[in-house]
Design a protein around this motif. Structure first.
Motif, PDB file in Angstrom:
ATOM      1  N   TYR A 194       0.838  -1.197   0.000  1.00  0.00           N
ATOM      2  CA  TYR A 194       0.000   0.000   0.000  1.00  0.00           C
ATOM      3  C   TYR A 194       0.881   1.258   0.000  1.00  0.00           C
ATOM      4  CZ  TYR A 194      -3.367  -3.418   1.861  1.00  0.00           C
ATOM      5  OH  TYR A 194      -4.157  -4.521   2.070  1.00  0.00           O
ATOM      6  N   TYR A 195       0.610   2.185  -0.923  1.00  0.00           N
ATOM      7  CA  TYR A 195       1.292   3.479  -0.928  1.00  0.00           C
ATOM      8  C   TYR A 195       0.429   4.507  -1.648  1.00  0.00           C
ATOM      9  CZ  TYR A 195       2.733   1.815  -5.587  1.00  0.00           C
ATOM     10  OH  TYR A 195       2.743   1.299  -6.861  1.00  0.00           O
ATOM     11  N   GLN A 196       0.727   5.783  -1.453  1.00  0.00           N
ATOM     12  CA  GLN A 196       0.004   6.880  -2.103  1.00  0.00           C
ATOM     13  C   GLN A 196       0.664   7.205  -3.441  1.00  0.00           C
ATOM     14  OE1 GLN A 196      -2.686   6.658   0.323  1.00  0.00           O
ATOM     15  NE2 GLN A 196      -2.894   8.689  -0.626  1.00  0.00           N
ATOM     16  N   ILE A 197      -0.162   7.396  -4.479  1.00  0.00           N
ATOM     17  CA  ILE A 197       0.361   7.688  -5.817  1.00  0.00           C
ATOM     18  C   ILE A 197      -0.593   8.635  -6.538  1.00  0.00           C
ATOM     19  CG2 ILE A 197      -0.771   5.683  -6.863  1.00  0.00           C
ATOM     20  CD1 ILE A 197       1.725   5.375  -8.637  1.00  0.00           C
ATOM     21  N   ASP A 198      -0.028   9.500  -7.408  1.00  0.00           N
ATOM     22  CA  ASP A 198      -0.848  10.441  -8.175  1.00  0.00           C
ATOM     23  C   ASP A 198      -0.420  10.488  -9.635  1.00  0.00           C
ATOM     24  OD1 ASP A 198       1.610  11.591  -7.903  1.00  0.00           O
ATOM     25  OD2 ASP A 198       0.893  13.483  -7.042  1.00  0.00           O
ATOM     26  N   VAL A 199       0.142   9.385 -10.125  1.00  0.00           N
ATOM     27  CA  VAL A 199       0.678   9.353 -11.480  1.00  0.00           C
ATOM     28  C   VAL A 199      -0.422   9.480 -12.529  1.00  0.00           C
ATOM     29  CG1 VAL A 199       1.882   7.903 -13.178  1.00  0.00           C
ATOM     30  CG2 VAL A 199       2.741   8.068 -10.835  1.00  0.00           C
ATOM     31  N   VAL A 200      -1.556   8.829 -12.329  1.00  0.00           N
ATOM     32  CA  VAL A 200      -2.607   8.820 -13.352  1.00  0.00           C
ATOM     33  C   VAL A 200      -3.782   9.726 -12.979  1.00  0.00           C
ATOM     34  CG1 VAL A 200      -2.029   6.525 -14.209  1.00  0.00           C
ATOM     35  CG2 VAL A 200      -3.603   6.760 -12.288  1.00  0.00           C
ATOM     36  N   GLY A 201      -3.574  10.702 -12.095  1.00  0.00           N
ATOM     37  CA  GLY A 201      -4.657  11.613 -11.728  1.00  0.00           C
ATOM     38  C   GLY A 201      -4.525  12.046 -10.291  1.00  0.00           C
ATOM     39  N   ALA A 202      -5.664  12.155  -9.606  1.00  0.00           N
ATOM     40  CA  ALA A 202      -5.667  12.575  -8.208  1.00  0.00           C
ATOM     41  C   ALA A 202      -4.948  11.542  -7.338  1.00  0.00           C
ATOM     42  CB  ALA A 202      -7.103  12.775  -7.728  1.00  0.00           C
ATOM     43  N   GLU A 203      -4.368  12.012  -6.241  1.00  0.00           N
ATOM     44  CA  GLU A 203      -3.634  11.110  -5.352  1.00  0.00           C
ATOM     45  C   GLU A 203      -4.600  10.091  -4.739  1.00  0.00           C
ATOM     46  OE1 GLU A 203      -0.059  12.093  -2.617  1.00  0.00           O
ATOM     47  OE2 GLU A 203      -1.866  12.291  -1.374  1.00  0.00           O
ATOM     48  N   LYS A 204      -4.147   8.877  -4.695  1.00  0.00           N
ATOM     49  CA  LYS A 204      -4.973   7.801  -4.141  1.00  0.00           C
ATOM     50  C   LYS A 204      -4.064   6.746  -3.520  1.00  0.00           C
ATOM     51  CE  LYS A 204      -5.097   4.934  -8.293  1.00  0.00           C
ATOM     52  NZ  LYS A 204      -5.958   4.180  -9.226  1.00  0.00           N
ATOM     53  N   THR A 205      -4.675   5.836  -2.780  1.00  0.00           N
ATOM     54  CA  THR A 205      -3.932   4.717  -2.200  1.00  0.00           C
ATOM     55  C   THR A 205      -3.900   3.579  -3.196  1.00  0.00           C
ATOM     56  OG1 THR A 205      -4.602   5.306   0.053  1.00  0.00           O
ATOM     57  CG2 THR A 205      -3.812   3.063  -0.306  1.00  0.00           C
ATOM     58  N   SER A 206      -2.707   3.219  -3.608  1.00  0.00           N
ATOM     59  CA  SER A 206      -2.538   2.114  -4.553  1.00  0.00           C
ATOM     60  C   SER A 206      -2.319   0.822  -3.767  1.00  0.00           C
ATOM     61  CB  SER A 206      -1.347   2.382  -5.474  1.00  0.00           C
ATOM     62  OG  SER A 206      -1.148   1.296  -6.361  1.00  0.00           O
TER      63      SER A 206
END
Length: 219
Positions: A194-206
């Protein structure tokens, strides 16, 4: 009269003597008791060769499997893990893994559009986790040969390098260990990263799911 008295006296002595020796005579005539069962069960222990955990506390191994990188398809993942067994129940594990992210659905539809460069698609992680053996048991290959096994839960923290950034990562999962010999083991495991990412849009938990198998040795 005197003879009668003597006769009665002698008769009494004889009766008393017979009563004293009677128990021993009857005991001698009594057949010897046998406490053995009439039928003895024909039960024989079956020898089982069991692989036991080596006396050493360290375990090192290599793993390979599949990592589902959210929004970037599933990829082949490989790496290594070093484990220190604190006790029969608890252990620390340090791991590192490598993969390469695929294309997003948007990239597949748009054609020449790229969300990430080739170098940014390189995916790697490293973490330190604490594991707990909750269900030790045995697995039998045949009726005469078995392996010791452990079902365990594990969780920890670390970092993931992906998309040109380093992201704090939590992981949790479970595994099944089969001890092939006293110094060789195979693991089957599933892990969530689990980590936070915003590569493809708004930041979300991946949430990235990893399924892998590992071969390790104790030293």
């Amino acid at each position: 009269m005197e003879n009668r008295t003597k006769h009665l006296f002698l008769t009494g002595l004889c009766i008393a003597h017979l009563m004293a020796i009677a128990p021993s005579v009857f005991a001698a005539d009594e057949p010897e008791r046998n406490d053995l069962p009439l039928i003895e069960p024909d039960v024989k222990p079956v020898p089982v060769d069991q692989a036991l955990i080596d006396t050493e506390n360290f375990e090192i191994g290599a793993f390979a499997g599949v990592l589902n990188i959210e929004d970037f398809e599933s990829s082949f993942v490989y790496g290594g893990k070093l484990t220190y067994h604190l006790s029969e129940s608890f252990f620390f594990e340090a791991g590192v893994g490598f993969a390469e992210a695929g294309a997003t659905s948007f990239e597949n539809l748009a054609g020449n559009v790229q969300v990430l460069t080739d170098s940014e698609r390189d995916y790697s992680y490293y973490n330190i986790s604490l594991g707990y053996n909750i269900l030790p048991g045995q697995a039998f290959l045949t009726e005469n040969y078995g392996f010791n096994t452990n079902f365990y839960l594990i969780g920890g923290a670390g970092a993931t390098d992906f998309g040109g950034d380093t992201r704090f990562t939590l992981n949790a999962g479970a595994g099944y260990q089969i001890l092939l010999t006293d110094s060789l083991a195979i693991h089957l495991g599933v892990r969530q990263h689990y980590y936070q990412i915003d590569v493809v849009g708004a930041e979300k938990t991946s949430m990235n799911t990893e399924i892998s198998t590992r071969l390790s040795v104790f030293f």
